[in-house]
Design a protein around this motif. Sequence first.
Motif, PDB file in Angstrom:
ATOM      1  N   UNK A   1       0.807  -1.223   0.000  1.00  0.00           N
ATOM      2  CA  UNK A   1       0.000   0.000   0.000  1.00  0.00           C
ATOM      3  C   UNK A   1       0.837   1.268   0.000  1.00  0.00           C
ATOM      4  N   UNK A   2       2.145   1.131   0.332  1.00  0.00           N
ATOM      5  CA  UNK A   2       3.061   2.276   0.476  1.00  0.00           C
ATOM      6  C   UNK A   2       2.651   3.192   1.635  1.00  0.00           C
ATOM      7  N   UNK A   3       1.875   2.653   2.555  1.00  0.00           N
ATOM      8  CA  UNK A   3       1.461   3.440   3.722  1.00  0.00           C
ATOM      9  C   UNK A   3       2.478   3.281   4.850  1.00  0.00           C
ATOM     10  N   UNK A   4       2.829   4.410   5.449  1.00  0.00           N
ATOM     11  CA  UNK A   4       3.819   4.455   6.524  1.00  0.00           C
ATOM     12  C   UNK A   4       3.114   4.949   7.784  1.00  0.00           C
ATOM     13  N   UNK A   5       2.940   4.050   8.733  1.00  0.00           N
ATOM     14  CA  UNK A   5       2.274   4.408   9.990  1.00  0.00           C
ATOM     15  C   UNK A   5       3.310   4.688  11.067  1.00  0.00           C
ATOM     16  N   UNK A   6       3.034   5.679  11.883  1.00  0.00           N
ATOM     17  CA  UNK A   6       3.869   5.987  13.039  1.00  0.00           C
ATOM     18  C   UNK A   6       2.993   5.929  14.280  1.00  0.00           C
ATOM     19  N   UNK A   7       3.366   5.055  15.209  1.00  0.00           N
ATOM     20  CA  UNK A   7       2.664   4.932  16.486  1.00  0.00           C
ATOM     21  C   UNK A   7       3.555   5.521  17.561  1.00  0.00           C
ATOM     22  N   UNK A   8       3.084   6.604  18.181  1.00  0.00           N
ATOM     23  CA  UNK A   8       3.905   7.338  19.152  1.00  0.00           C
ATOM     24  C   UNK A   8       3.316   7.231  20.543  1.00  0.00           C
ATOM     25  N   UNK A   9       4.126   6.738  21.471  1.00  0.00           N
ATOM     26  CA  UNK A   9       3.814   6.749  22.896  1.00  0.00           C
ATOM     27  C   UNK A   9       4.953   7.483  23.582  1.00  0.00           C
ATOM     28  N   UNK A  10       4.743   8.740  23.940  1.00  0.00           N
ATOM     29  CA  UNK A  10       5.798   9.520  24.576  1.00  0.00           C
ATOM     30  C   UNK A  10       6.276  10.672  23.715  1.00  0.00           C
ATOM     31  N   UNK A  11       7.555  11.027  23.846  1.00  0.00           N
ATOM     32  CA  UNK A  11       8.038  12.246  23.189  1.00  0.00           C
ATOM     33  C   UNK A  11       9.215  12.027  22.248  1.00  0.00           C
TER      34      UNK A  11
END
Length: 592
Positions: free
Chosen positions: A298-308
């Motif tokens: 899909x060429x999708x880039x997910x970023x999951x952020x917990x914190x800073x």
Amino acid sequence: MRRAAVQILRTAKGACVRRLPPLRQSGALAERISTGFCPISSSRKNYGPRHVFQSAMYIRQFSVAAVVASVVSGVWYFRAPLRDFSDNPTVPIDKNDQFSVDELNSPSPITKSSNAPASSQHAMLSPEEATQKLRQSEESYEVLRGRGVLRYDLVQLPSNNPIEDDHAEKLIETSLSLAVPNSITRTPETSDWMFWSVFDGHGGWTTSAKLRHVLTSFVAREISATYRAALANPSLTSPSPTSIDEAIKRAFVKCDHEIVHESVVKAQKANTKSAAAALLSPALSGSCALLSFYDSRSKEFRVACTGDSRAVLGRRNPNGTWIAQPLSEDQTGGTPSEIVRLRAEHPNEPNVVARGRILGNLEPSRAFGDAHYKWARDVQEMVKTQWFGRSPVALLKTPPYVTAEPVITTTKVKPEKGDFVVLATDGLWEMLTNEEVVGLVGKWLEANPVSAKTAITTSSTGSWTQSFFGGGSDGGFKGKRAAVLPVDRPQVEKSQEGQRSSTIRRTQWGIGAGDERFVVEDSNAATHLVRNALGGKDRDMVCGLLALPSPFSRRYRDDLTVEVIFFGEGDAAGDVKTNTDTSAPGTAKPKL
């Protein structure tokens, strides 16, 4: 170096460290998933003489309890042999059709490598020695999969000893059972799932080390289950974007539940206090997590952020300059959206956020571990009485105050345009702005045409870096025009309230903000960013900051972990190869 020393003598303040619970440990969760499995790399390196720390409890006041806890997981040392890249420069790819998640309750202790010498001393560093120290842990990999990712560079620089940061990388080649039908031909298409993560530990190193071992596996398991459910439904051809986001969130929360709450259940069944301390240790320290997930189909880039920790995308303009697009938002007690959430969840507690910190103490508002902000008071009293816990936070009323649930963004990357992404722990963002980081990578590409051609070449146009920048190889910033980073800066500064300020360290060190301070001297893009974060062209400052011994160095710089991922269209040889010229000698890639 003299100027750096003067700055040190002028500073009377202590380190800007997070006030946190302490402790740590190891483990794993055994469950299999039917996907193709191929680790790109893990996060620990084998270079030179080093220490390997096994999980040991940290207590604020050193006591017999600390000694007992050290014996649990024992702090021991060994000297690892160097690996010669010329023997096998290719990272092995496992083609098994099984995927396992490590057990969190594994009896083997979790480990952390340290480059620090057995005896610490404050030594003067020459520019050559400073460069050697900067490059000590650098790694670079060429991803010859023909699926949108061509290279990634990474480096770590410790300030704490051992470093409290960690990282993990993994590539999973999906099996036909997870193949999604092509929208035109309807034939099933497999995909590469690529994961890159950085973990910013605090109050100890064991939570981040635990996440290195298990978090990617938790996430891959949940995503795999989501795909299976969707493909079993005749009305669906693939999971919805929302369902994938929810799968990642479930994985984060489940992993944290195992670390924080299941550890107490297991500790109650432990036969000794030392065993209980080892089980509880990852709950009592803490870690932020920034996990990225790229689906080559899909060429999708997910970023999951917990914190800073933070992720920033670099995207090229038609005129050859770059746009810096943040893919995450820092989550602290100073972030407006986090303050609103916390006050809504704890309406009768005016001090739920005080002085930009949770209960006036902890800076990140989302994190793994940090059990003293999640356990009920009676659990904390039990842990303190039976084992080696500490007293509950005075303002504790209605925990949990801190969550591991991430905020997720999704971006369609454009490999044909030469996009890149920088992931880094907060230490980098105390020194450089988003635009400076993206501009520095752009400048690095301008000065490294060979590396750039390998990393970002399209079949139709050749190397765009040579096209737009002329492929200069002098490696320096010459003249007024050359001194300007090739990046668009916003005409009106956006509100940065609650975000990490890039002026913190510049103000502390007494250096200016102009682009003329930057330099290109490294063939590894991540090392290039760290060098410029520490002073760049000002070699005296770079040498001075790198000469500071731990823990004193923590007053002037944090642990640093930086990854740079280059997207592009290239060969499909199927291998993932070590770039030996831009990796430290002896860098090893054991399976995660």
